[in-house]
Scaffold this motif. Structure first.
Motif, PDB file in Angstrom:
ATOM      1  N   TYR A  18       0.827  -1.209   0.000  1.00 21.86           N
ATOM      2  CA  TYR A  18       0.000   0.000   0.000  1.00 21.86           C
ATOM      3  C   TYR A  18       0.865   1.264   0.000  1.00 21.86           C
ATOM      4  O   TYR A  18       0.738   2.131  -0.855  1.00 21.86           O
ATOM      5  CB  TYR A  18      -0.916  -0.021   1.223  1.00 21.86           C
ATOM      6  N   MET A 206      -1.743   2.466  13.553  1.00 24.19           N
ATOM      7  CA  MET A 206      -3.016   3.206  13.542  1.00 24.19           C
ATOM      8  C   MET A 206      -3.058   4.180  14.727  1.00 24.19           C
ATOM      9  O   MET A 206      -3.494   5.315  14.588  1.00 24.19           O
ATOM     10  CB  MET A 206      -4.202   2.237  13.613  1.00 24.19           C
ATOM     11  N   CYS A 209      -1.212   7.282  14.222  1.00 22.08           N
ATOM     12  CA  CYS A 209      -1.889   8.176  13.270  1.00 22.08           C
ATOM     13  C   CYS A 209      -3.215   8.703  13.799  1.00 22.08           C
ATOM     14  O   CYS A 209      -3.882   9.484  13.111  1.00 22.08           O
ATOM     15  CB  CYS A 209      -2.116   7.449  11.948  1.00 22.08           C
ATOM     16  N   MET A 210      -3.638   8.274  14.978  1.00 23.01           N
ATOM     17  CA  MET A 210      -4.866   8.819  15.544  1.00 23.01           C
ATOM     18  C   MET A 210      -4.608  10.245  16.022  1.00 23.01           C
ATOM     19  O   MET A 210      -3.532  10.564  16.513  1.00 23.01           O
ATOM     20  CB  MET A 210      -5.384   7.928  16.682  1.00 23.01           C
ATOM     21  N   THR A 211      -5.604  11.094  15.845  1.00 27.74           N
ATOM     22  CA  THR A 211      -5.415  12.508  16.186  1.00 27.74           C
ATOM     23  C   THR A 211      -4.993  12.643  17.647  1.00 27.74           C
ATOM     24  O   THR A 211      -4.128  13.463  17.971  1.00 27.74           O
ATOM     25  CB  THR A 211      -6.710  13.288  15.904  1.00 27.74           C
ATOM     26  N   ASP A 212      -5.575  11.837  18.525  1.00 25.75           N
ATOM     27  CA  ASP A 212      -5.180  11.897  19.928  1.00 25.75           C
ATOM     28  C   ASP A 212      -3.982  10.992  20.233  1.00 25.75           C
ATOM     29  O   ASP A 212      -3.582  10.859  21.392  1.00 25.75           O
ATOM     30  CB  ASP A 212      -6.364  11.541  20.839  1.00 25.75           C
ATOM     31  N   LEU A 216      -0.142  11.477  13.202  1.00 24.07           N
ATOM     32  CA  LEU A 216       0.638  11.457  11.951  1.00 24.07           C
ATOM     33  C   LEU A 216      -0.313  11.358  10.753  1.00 24.07           C
ATOM     34  O   LEU A 216      -1.262  10.591  10.763  1.00 24.07           O
ATOM     35  CB  LEU A 216       1.608  10.269  11.943  1.00 24.07           C
ATOM     36  N   ARG A 217      -0.018  12.163   9.719  1.00 22.47           N
ATOM     37  CA  ARG A 217      -0.904  12.218   8.556  1.00 22.47           C
ATOM     38  C   ARG A 217      -0.085  12.391   7.290  1.00 22.47           C
ATOM     39  O   ARG A 217       1.108  12.640   7.349  1.00 22.47           O
ATOM     40  CB  ARG A 217      -1.876  13.390   8.731  1.00 22.47           C
ATOM     41  N   ALA A 341      -9.922  18.748  26.347  1.00 18.17           N
ATOM     42  CA  ALA A 341     -10.603  19.955  25.878  1.00 18.17           C
ATOM     43  C   ALA A 341     -11.037  20.775  27.074  1.00 18.17           C
ATOM     44  O   ALA A 341     -11.535  20.237  28.060  1.00 18.17           O
ATOM     45  CB  ALA A 341     -11.816  19.560  25.041  1.00 18.17           C
ATOM     46  N   ALA A 360      -7.442   3.635  24.438  1.00 18.62           N
ATOM     47  CA  ALA A 360      -8.349   2.501  24.670  1.00 18.62           C
ATOM     48  C   ALA A 360      -7.624   1.164  24.544  1.00 18.62           C
ATOM     49  O   ALA A 360      -7.972   0.202  25.232  1.00 18.62           O
ATOM     50  CB  ALA A 360      -9.517   2.560  23.688  1.00 18.62           C
TER      51      ALA A 360
ATOM     52  N   LEU B 203     -11.198  -1.876  14.951  1.00 21.12           N
ATOM     53  CA  LEU B 203     -10.283  -1.364  13.925  1.00 21.12           C
ATOM     54  C   LEU B 203     -10.912  -0.179  13.191  1.00 21.12           C
ATOM     55  O   LEU B 203     -10.247   0.826  12.924  1.00 21.12           O
ATOM     56  CB  LEU B 203      -9.944  -2.480  12.930  1.00 21.12           C
ATOM     57  N   MET B 206     -10.701   2.969  15.195  1.00 20.40           N
ATOM     58  CA  MET B 206      -9.370   3.581  15.117  1.00 20.40           C
ATOM     59  C   MET B 206      -9.252   4.389  13.823  1.00 20.40           C
ATOM     60  O   MET B 206      -8.723   5.495  13.816  1.00 20.40           O
ATOM     61  CB  MET B 206      -8.272   2.508  15.175  1.00 20.40           C
ATOM     62  N   GLN B 207      -9.763   3.819  12.736  1.00 21.94           N
ATOM     63  CA  GLN B 207      -9.682   4.520  11.446  1.00 21.94           C
ATOM     64  C   GLN B 207     -10.454   5.839  11.498  1.00 21.94           C
ATOM     65  O   GLN B 207      -9.975   6.857  11.003  1.00 21.94           O
ATOM     66  CB  GLN B 207     -10.247   3.628  10.338  1.00 21.94           C
ATOM     67  N   CYS B 209     -10.814   7.680  13.915  1.00 20.99           N
ATOM     68  CA  CYS B 209     -10.047   8.626  14.745  1.00 20.99           C
ATOM     69  C   CYS B 209      -8.684   8.966  14.160  1.00 20.99           C
ATOM     70  O   CYS B 209      -7.957   9.770  14.732  1.00 20.99           O
ATOM     71  CB  CYS B 209      -9.879   8.066  16.149  1.00 20.99           C
ATOM     72  N   MET B 210      -8.316   8.355  13.042  1.00 16.64           N
ATOM     73  CA  MET B 210      -7.048   8.714  12.419  1.00 16.64           C
ATOM     74  C   MET B 210      -7.195  10.085  11.765  1.00 16.64           C
ATOM     75  O   MET B 210      -8.239  10.423  11.231  1.00 16.64           O
ATOM     76  CB  MET B 210      -6.621   7.642  11.402  1.00 16.64           C
ATOM     77  N   THR B 211      -6.118  10.859  11.836  1.00 21.95           N
ATOM     78  CA  THR B 211      -6.186  12.226  11.312  1.00 21.95           C
ATOM     79  C   THR B 211      -6.599  12.212   9.846  1.00 21.95           C
ATOM     80  O   THR B 211      -7.390  13.055   9.420  1.00 21.95           O
ATOM     81  CB  THR B 211      -4.829  12.926  11.500  1.00 21.95           C
ATOM     82  N   ASP B 212      -6.096  11.253   9.082  1.00 22.06           N
ATOM     83  CA  ASP B 212      -6.485  11.167   7.679  1.00 22.06           C
ATOM     84  C   ASP B 212      -7.765  10.341   7.488  1.00 22.06           C
ATOM     85  O   ASP B 212      -8.181  10.095   6.353  1.00 22.06           O
ATOM     86  CB  ASP B 212      -5.347  10.591   6.833  1.00 22.06           C
ATOM     87  N   GLY B 215     -10.562  11.891  11.754  1.00 22.45           N
ATOM     88  CA  GLY B 215      -9.830  12.688  12.747  1.00 22.45           C
ATOM     89  C   GLY B 215     -10.595  12.933  14.033  1.00 22.45           C
ATOM     90  O   GLY B 215     -10.342  13.926  14.722  1.00 22.45           O
ATOM     91  N   LEU B 216     -11.519  12.053  14.380  1.00 29.56           N
ATOM     92  CA  LEU B 216     -12.284  12.261  15.609  1.00 29.56           C
ATOM     93  C   LEU B 216     -11.344  12.238  16.811  1.00 29.56           C
ATOM     94  O   LEU B 216     -10.459  11.384  16.911  1.00 29.56           O
ATOM     95  CB  LEU B 216     -13.354  11.165  15.765  1.00 29.56           C
ATOM     96  N   ARG B 217     -11.554  13.169  17.745  1.00 28.86           N
ATOM     97  CA  ARG B 217     -10.655  13.308  18.897  1.00 28.86           C
ATOM     98  C   ARG B 217     -11.447  13.712  20.118  1.00 28.86           C
ATOM     99  O   ARG B 217     -12.618  14.081  20.019  1.00 28.86           O
ATOM    100  CB  ARG B 217      -9.583  14.345  18.581  1.00 28.86           C
ATOM    101  N   GLN B 218     -10.764  13.669  21.257  1.00 30.37           N
ATOM    102  CA  GLN B 218     -11.442  13.919  22.528  1.00 30.37           C
ATOM    103  C   GLN B 218     -12.129  15.277  22.556  1.00 30.37           C
ATOM    104  O   GLN B 218     -13.215  15.410  23.113  1.00 30.37           O
ATOM    105  CB  GLN B 218     -10.416  13.800  23.670  1.00 30.37           C
ATOM    106  N   SER B 219     -11.528  16.264  21.951  1.00 29.05           N
ATOM    107  CA  SER B 219     -12.108  17.601  22.027  1.00 29.05           C
ATOM    108  C   SER B 219     -13.283  17.801  21.072  1.00 29.05           C
ATOM    109  O   SER B 219     -13.894  18.867  21.063  1.00 29.05           O
ATOM    110  CB  SER B 219     -11.021  18.649  21.736  1.00 29.05           C
ATOM    111  N   MET B 242     -14.107   5.494  22.001  1.00 25.45           N
ATOM    112  CA  MET B 242     -12.669   5.200  21.973  1.00 25.45           C
ATOM    113  C   MET B 242     -11.813   6.394  22.365  1.00 25.45           C
ATOM    114  O   MET B 242     -10.773   6.233  22.996  1.00 25.45           O
ATOM    115  CB  MET B 242     -12.280   4.714  20.572  1.00 25.45           C
ATOM    116  N   VAL B 243     -12.245   7.611  21.995  1.00 27.95           N
ATOM    117  CA  VAL B 243     -11.421   8.791  22.293  1.00 27.95           C
ATOM    118  C   VAL B 243     -12.108   9.790  23.220  1.00 27.95           C
ATOM    119  O   VAL B 243     -11.517  10.803  23.578  1.00 27.95           O
ATOM    120  CB  VAL B 243     -10.979   9.538  20.999  1.00 27.95           C
ATOM    121  N   PRO B 359      -7.799   3.913   2.661  1.00 29.22           N
ATOM    122  CA  PRO B 359      -6.746   3.746   3.669  1.00 29.22           C
ATOM    123  C   PRO B 359      -6.043   2.399   3.526  1.00 29.22           C
ATOM    124  O   PRO B 359      -6.489   1.527   2.768  1.00 29.22           O
ATOM    125  CB  PRO B 359      -7.517   3.819   4.986  1.00 29.22           C
TER     126      PRO B 359
END
Lengths: 541, 541
Positions: A18, A206, A209-212, A216-217, A341, A360, B203, B206-207, B209-212, B215-219, B242-243, B359
């Motif tokens: 990939y 993964m 690369c998670m925002t929290d 990485l992006r 936040a 998690a 899984l 996690m995807q 919440c990945m920035t790409d 991008g879901l995050r705690q805030s 998860m976040v 992805p």
């Protein structure tokens, strides 16, 4: 009831396929001191395929270990891609360990092949005769010179991979198979091997690369200062492959001036290193400013980062330094100190100075003296135990039963967990000072002593005490040209920590001894004290 | 060689335990039209535990299916938490389907319990006698009235969960066990059940919440407009767990004015819905502006979003609309249209208007007529096949062999893949118009026709043609008060698409028929044409 989902194993082969096609344009830049070497993920993928064909010919047909003895550079990355993707096991040797340790590790892992940077041959050459399982050495980036040993064939990297097909049909397999190995460089006992699986590396990537996580992006360029032989460079190479982030690799240029030049010239957006690296960079920038404006995310881990360093770095570079915690046994990403936040001011700083929030996928428990469960109330202190799909549950061919409990990893780190999942480490279990039934954090004392303007470095260790069992000894390195005596430092501390925690024993030393990865070597310090080699000054009220 | 990693199964029970403690303060806000109902993840977790105890008593001791017939609201979320975490299977029934279809689905899944919103009883009551496996109905948010059927016990939600323990020892298990089910609302054949696993949901979360990814995050606070009975609300509830992102739930208030009020009052940062929802909201905002400034991420999926809508939304709300592609069979997150770093202007728009980049966890192939592999060159067109750990590999008790090939899912979507992994769909396989051996994209024609100022909506379908096999028929809904004839629209199109693709047949209709999830129902349109119910105007050169 069975789900209807496809049973697709997570596999580094798929990740390489990939990342080297969809993200074929991502850049791999290797610093050389002069003109940087540049390649794309596509090119690195082709060379990795050629390397895999060559390794097959050298007898790497199953799960043989292919070791690396390399800096962070393109050829090292090619091994990262090729070796697990062909279902062999990548074993990153830590070049900074004592030769006897390295030999122990390579023999214990039964390494079949070693890829060595030519620039590291002076270190490697005396080592080679001690490696009992190695049959092939591949020298990258230069000439093998007179390198030779009985029963070992020596190859030149470029010659070996030349004229081979530049595609490889990366196979699939059980996602729980080992993909890569790294030995812990613990200061006690023999080094212990952690073997990451295809599954653990995928899941960990993964998380990176998670925002929290580290967020990485694709648009990132990551400066991996943390060595690729140190907990997989904190997961950056595989995470970069997953999202197509570019990589900036330091090779052997870890000097502060070189790092500052690199950032200014190549404009990475993310950088990851231990505090001592950032400390050095900061001093360099104070003396000779550079443009650091490309950085949006600076990750610091490996040991706690002094608050003063974080603050000064932010003033100078305009980028927040983010604390992260982990260890070789945790792949390594455990927690990241993204404040919740809405937190502001001092509360926000308190979150940022913690080791961070556990995600998690990393479950945590605290265990106190005698194995009692410790509540997650942000105050009570215990040893941290962790559990999760990228946490080790054993060591390679080394039972070490005291490191595990009911399948959980005993981290050896001591601290508290808040109800909202933030970890605050106070010490290594073995460094905690047990004084009259109470625990004193050596790290807390160190941080406070280092707040004194005359102090450059300070390490606090437990020493035997007839009355209290143990008491803290503070070993201090004074800043250049500065002066302070024990009484003054003790008075300074008295305003900051509980009276009964104040050290009575002080030593002024030239340098704190450090381990191969730059952490304080407290074992060495305790030994020096025991052998009477430290000149100790007493200070009491 | 085995890795040393812990063998920890991914499990919704662990996710619920984590999210409701570490992120216990995250908010769940349910819109009511009046004062919103507010709860924390901690409270929802406690109520989920009580629900799980109650379900155990109703015979849910194994993998029984617990169905929901609910809007997006707190009680629905409680079922999301409780049912998979107790290792039963959550089955979200689509309230918008025809009663005969719903009955088929519930019977096919063998639902044991149904949780029903009181506000949906008028829909549910006539359905109940047709549900052959249901033994318990739990009515949430109101009075069951006279609801009754033979062999079925009716419960009030609040009474049923009252006086039960508010903790539950969520068990672990095989990560490939089914956790949740959703039936596809395809326009042909019987609905087909997709059963997500604990592994696939973890899984996929996690995807998200990945920035790409998203991008879901705690805030974040996520406004889930997309129904919780529609592909798990695109994964938002479990990703939020998860976040620790907060959730804003619409209940039955999906009218544009209600949505605009919700955003202004509750200030969500992320929102997800199909284009028709955004279209409606936009019209509402044009008429009565609201403060949309909290939004930082607006996800549009389910069907292609007209560019004009994206542009106008961004002008009005100051936030970029992000295209995403997926389907019930893909959990649903397939691709997200984050343009690559460095792309600008028209190129950037072209990326944004695509279905997005797939992805690492979603492998893709294109297959043309006769099963030939189609290159990923950004031009060649074929049917999209996908493979990955959150892609279905079968349907629940329904072989459907034509939907799978070598373990890959045949998506039924037709389009191209660029070398850098961007998907550009041109059509559904069944909607593509096969004219004289060439494929004409019905969607492309629709988008172009909709670019005419007099056109509010347009649907293009294939109709039989003696000479070309098939030709396009354009069914057009004119904007209120606007007028245009077939010749004018054809001339408008002539500047925009190849000459041979221009429709000769035009019909002016009052409304495009839609499926239960708001997509164009082209099957219905073709049937109307076949039965001579459409008044067709011919336009040729």
């Amino acid at each position: 009831m069975r789900s209807t989902m496809q049973d697709v194993p997570l596999s580094i082969g798929d990740l390489v396929r990939y990342g080297t096609t969809v993200h074929g344009d991502a850049q791999v830049v290797t610093w050389t001191g002069g003109e940087p070497r540049r390649a794309t993920f596509r090119e690195v993928g082709r060379r990795a395929a050629r390397l895999a064909h060559a390794l097959r010919e050298l007898g790497v047909t199953g799960d043989q270990r292919v070791a690396t003895f390399q800096w962070n550079n393109q050829e090292h990355l090619e091994a990262y891609f090729a070796v697990p993707a062909m279902r062999a096991v990548l074993h990153t040797l830590n070049i900074r360990l004592h030769p006897a340790q390295i030999a122990y590790i390579a023999n214990h892992a039964e390494d079949h092949v070693v890829i060595v940077d030519a620039s590291l041959l002076p270190l490697f050459e005396p080592l080679l005769p001690r490696l009992t399982t190695v049959r092939h050495v591949i020298v990258a980036g230069g000439d093998p010179g007179g390198l030779a040993a009985e029963g070992v064939r020596v190859h030149r990297y470029e010659e070996l991979i030349a004229d081979r097909p530049d595609t490889f049909d990366w196979p699939s397999g059980d996602e729980r198979d080992a993909a890569a190995m790294c030995y812990t460089s613990g200061t006690t006992g023999d080094p212990k091997g952690v073997a990451y699986s295809h599954r653990s590396i995928w899941l960990h990537s993964m998380q990176v690369c998670m925002t929290d996580g580290k967020g990485l992006r694709q648009s990132d360029s990551a400066l991996a200062v943390v060595p690729m032989f140190h907990a997989m460079s904190w997961g950056l190479p595989y995470a970069a492959l997953m999202v197509g982030a570019s990589l900036l690799l330091t090779d052997r240029f870890l000097q502060p001036a070189a790092l500052a030049d690199m950032v200014q010239a190549e404009r990475p957006t993310l950088a990851a290193a231990v505090p001592t690296i950032w400390q050095g960079l900061l001093q360099e920038l104070e003396a000779r400013p550079r443009d650091m404006s490309s950085l949006r995310n600076v990750v610091v881990g490996g040991s706690a980062c002094p608050p003063a360093l974080m603050q000064r770095f932010e003033e100078l570079c305009g980028v927040a330094v983010v604390h992260a915690w982990g260890m070789t046994e945790t792949s390594p990403l455990g927690s990241v100190a993204n404040p919740p936040a809405g937190s502001e001011g001092e509360e926000r700083w308190s979150y940022r100075l913690s080791q961070g929030r556990l995600p998690a996928s990393v479950q945590a428990r605290l265990v106190g003296d005698g194995g009692a469960e410790v509540p997650h109330d942000g105050k009570s202190v215990g040893e941290l135990l962790v559990r999760g799909p990228w946490i080790t549950g054993s060591y390679h061919r080394d039972p070490a039963p005291d490191k595990f409990e009911d399948g959980w990893l005993r981290t050896g780190d001591v601290g508290s967990l808040s109800p909202d999942g933030f970890l605050r480490l106070t010490d290594r279990a073995k460094d905690v000072i047990k004084s009259g039934g109470e625990w004193i954090s050596s790290v807390e004392l160190e941080n406070q002593v280092m707040g004194h303007p005359a102090v450059a470095e300070a390490a606090v260790v437990a020493v035997p005490d007839p009355r209290w069992d143990e008491r803290p000894l503070a070993a201090v390195v004074l800043a250049e040209g500065a002066s302070a005596d024990a009484a003054e430092l003790r008075a300074f501390l008295a305003d900051r920590v509980a009276r009964w925690q104040l050290p009575e024993r002080w030593a002024f030393i030239d340098e704190v001894p450090k381990t191969s990865v730059g952490k304080y070597d407290k074992k060495a310090l305790r030994a020096r004290y025991a052998e009477g080699e430290l000149k100790v000054v007493e200070a009491r009220d």
